[in-house]
Scaffold this active site. Structure first.
Site, PDB file in Angstrom:
ATOM      1  N   SER A 259       0.607  -1.034   0.113  1.00  0.00           N
ATOM      2  CA  SER A 259      -0.060  -0.068   0.009  1.00  0.00           C
ATOM      3  C   SER A 259       0.858   1.295   0.078  1.00  0.00           C
ATOM      4  O   SER A 259       1.987   1.405   0.157  1.00  0.00           O
ATOM      5  CB  SER A 259      -0.782  -0.042   1.288  1.00  0.00           C
ATOM      6  N   LYS A 260       0.304   2.414  -0.364  1.00  0.00           N
ATOM      7  CA  LYS A 260       0.906   3.529  -0.277  1.00  0.00           C
ATOM      8  C   LYS A 260       1.739   3.807   1.105  1.00  0.00           C
ATOM      9  O   LYS A 260       2.606   4.908   1.260  1.00  0.00           O
ATOM     10  CB  LYS A 260       0.070   4.881  -0.742  1.00  0.00           C
ATOM     11  N   ARG A 261       1.092   3.252   2.183  1.00  0.00           N
ATOM     12  CA  ARG A 261       1.691   3.531   3.562  1.00  0.00           C
ATOM     13  C   ARG A 261       3.071   3.072   3.759  1.00  0.00           C
ATOM     14  O   ARG A 261       3.446   3.300   4.678  1.00  0.00           O
ATOM     15  CB  ARG A 261       0.650   3.213   4.525  1.00  0.00           C
TER      16      ARG A 261
END
Length: 491
Positions: A259-261
């Site tokens: 994910s982007k995180r």
């Protein structure tokens, strides 16, 4: 396919930092277009004003240029289907939405969020699909007037056909979706702003996109888009339904979708660490595709020559940072020395360099560069590998010092100083013989003998080839550093 010409698109939203999964999607589209001498369309999906930012938009363009993924139509280039930013195409979407309403292919839905949720809960409790139940599909004029009199605002929903939708995915083969799994869906918000579900297919239709290659997470929306395409063809907006290919997930730690995180998801991280564009693209291409059974390292032109979307694997691909670094190291070694020295330059200046600018020695750098090139996996490692040449004193690394200075290091360094002072400094081999002779005098093999010398001179236990490093550093500075180490041991 119109005129036999392949047209693909890459259409990111300008939100946050570019994600490596997004870059993989761009790469596969770009390679597919280039392999078939087709057209790469770059389009910006910036209809979400709350999340989109101009900074992210600028980053996207800069990242694609850094990677060398050029586009044939799009921002800053233009093309026959301009504009290529959705925020500048609102009139187009309103016109299409109105035409869908007029043709009965869409309708206004006045259901409130609370009503929708109540009916969904009831459907779930009864074991039925919990998607939209078609409540507003066939409203009478009186019902519509009553809702409007209450002050209700309506969204626009697309009317899905009451029949299965089957298509052949270029990666996954034939897929069928039944009507109960693909209910009517919103295409225009109550405030009049169009949703992704409308603007994306409309733009693909008007820009004559022939192949939609995108992430697996969008697979569930494909039957909706196919149904909408059929309606757009009937309205004269679209000419054909594009072929769809859904690329596998990129997985991170714990086999969870990256994910982007996740720290390792950010493209900026790899750029800042000194990945070469060619090395990063090589590795990203392996996330779902294979060049050959026995070759993982190849150039971008070699990938383009061989890339076919039919060869993409449907199974999730795991992101392996160690393998990415290894492949990048291979690409560093593929550079000629001149290109390598130029690529390292940013890491030899502030803020990366830990030496005074006036102490940098270009001749010493050019002499050490070929030895450094054989050791690096990312360009940012160059700073720590060569700083002993440009600092007035080596770095103070207490852990390295304690690791190397075991036994009787002072006696060894004293002998090594004497043998080095008497050595021929015109070749690394003679310096190696000098340290070897010092080790033998103390009953040590070369590996044990050179460890204290390396830490005394460079400050670290690992680094570039020691004797080539000593030759480039020079006799005077080498002996001075051994003297400083002996003084420290005496203290």
């Amino acid at each position: 396919m119109a005129n036999g010409t392949i047209r693909v698109r890459f259409c990111p939203s300008p939100t946050g930092n570019p994600h490596v999964g997004l870059v993989r999607t761009a790469l596969f589209n770009w390679a597919f277009a280039r392999h078939h001498q087709g057209t790469m369309v770059f389009r910006i999906e910036d209809t979400d004003a709350a999340r989109d930012s101009e900074e992210s938009y600028t980053q996207l363009l800069d990242s694609l240029r850094w990677l060398g993924l050029d586009w044939d139509e799009g921002p800053e280039i233009g093309g026959p289907h301009a504009p290529y930013r959705q925020s500048q195409r609102m009139d187009v979407y309103r016109d299409v939405a109105d035409r869908l309403l007029d043709a009965g292919r869409a309708y206004r839905c006045y259901c409130t969020t609370e009503e929708l949720e109540t009916r969904r809960d009831a459907a779930r409790a009864a074991g039925r699909p919990s998607g939209y139940d078609g409540h507003c599909r066939e409203l009478t004029a009186e019902q519509t007037e009553a809702y409007q009199a209450e002050g209700r605002e309506a969204i626009v929903r697309f009317r899905m056909p009451d029949e299965p939708i089957t298509f052949t995915d270029l990666v996954r083969g034939e897929l069928t979706f039944t009507p109960d799994n693909v209910p009517d869906y919103g295409i225009v918000r109550a405030n009049g702003f169009p949703l992704y579900t409308l603007v994306n297919p409309v733009d693909d239709a008007l820009m004559e996109i022939t192949h939609v290659l995108r992430g697996e997470d969008l697979l569930s929306s494909t039957p909706r888009q196919i149904a909408l395409y059929k309606a757009l063809i009937d309205l004269g907006v679209a000419k054909e339904i594009p072929a769809f290919g859904h690329l596998p997930y990129v997985m991170g730690e714990g086999n969870k979708k990256l994910s982007k995180r996740d720290p390792q998801a950010s493209l900026n991280l790899y750029r800042e660490r000194g990945f070469l564009p060619e090395g990063l693209l090589n590795y990203l291409s392996l996330l779902g595709w294979s060049f050959s059974a026995d070759q993982d390292v190849f150039t971008v032109p070699e990938m383009v020559e061989r890339f076919e979307i039919a060869d993409v694997n449907a199974n999730p691909a795991r992101f392996d940072l160690k393998k990415a670094e290894s492949i990048n190291g291979d690409h560093i070694r593929m550079l000629d020395v001149k290109a390598f020295t130029a690529a390292c330059e940013p890491w030899l200046r502030a803020p990366h360099a830990n030496w005074a600018p006036e102490d940098f020695d270009q001749a010493a750098w050019e002499a050490i560069a070929p030895h450094a090139q054989t050791r690096l996996t990312v360009l940012s490692e160059i700073t720590a590998n060569v700083d002993f040449l440009f600092r007035r004193e080596p770095v103070e690394d207490e852990a390295s010092w304690q690791k190397a200075m075991k036994g009787d290091p002072a006696a060894l360094l004293t002998t090594a100083r004497a043998t080095l002072e008497a050595a021929d400094w015109s070749s690394p081999e003679s310096l190696k013989e000098a340290v070897l002779a010092a080790g033998e005098e103390h009953g040590l093999k070369l590996g044990k003998a050179q460890a204290p010398v390396r830490v005394a001179v460079t400050g670290r236990t690992v680094g570039l080839p020691l004797f080539e490093s000593l030759e480039i550093l020079g006799k005077e500075r080498t002996l001075a550093r051994i003297d400083a180490a002996l003084a420290k041991l005496a203290a």
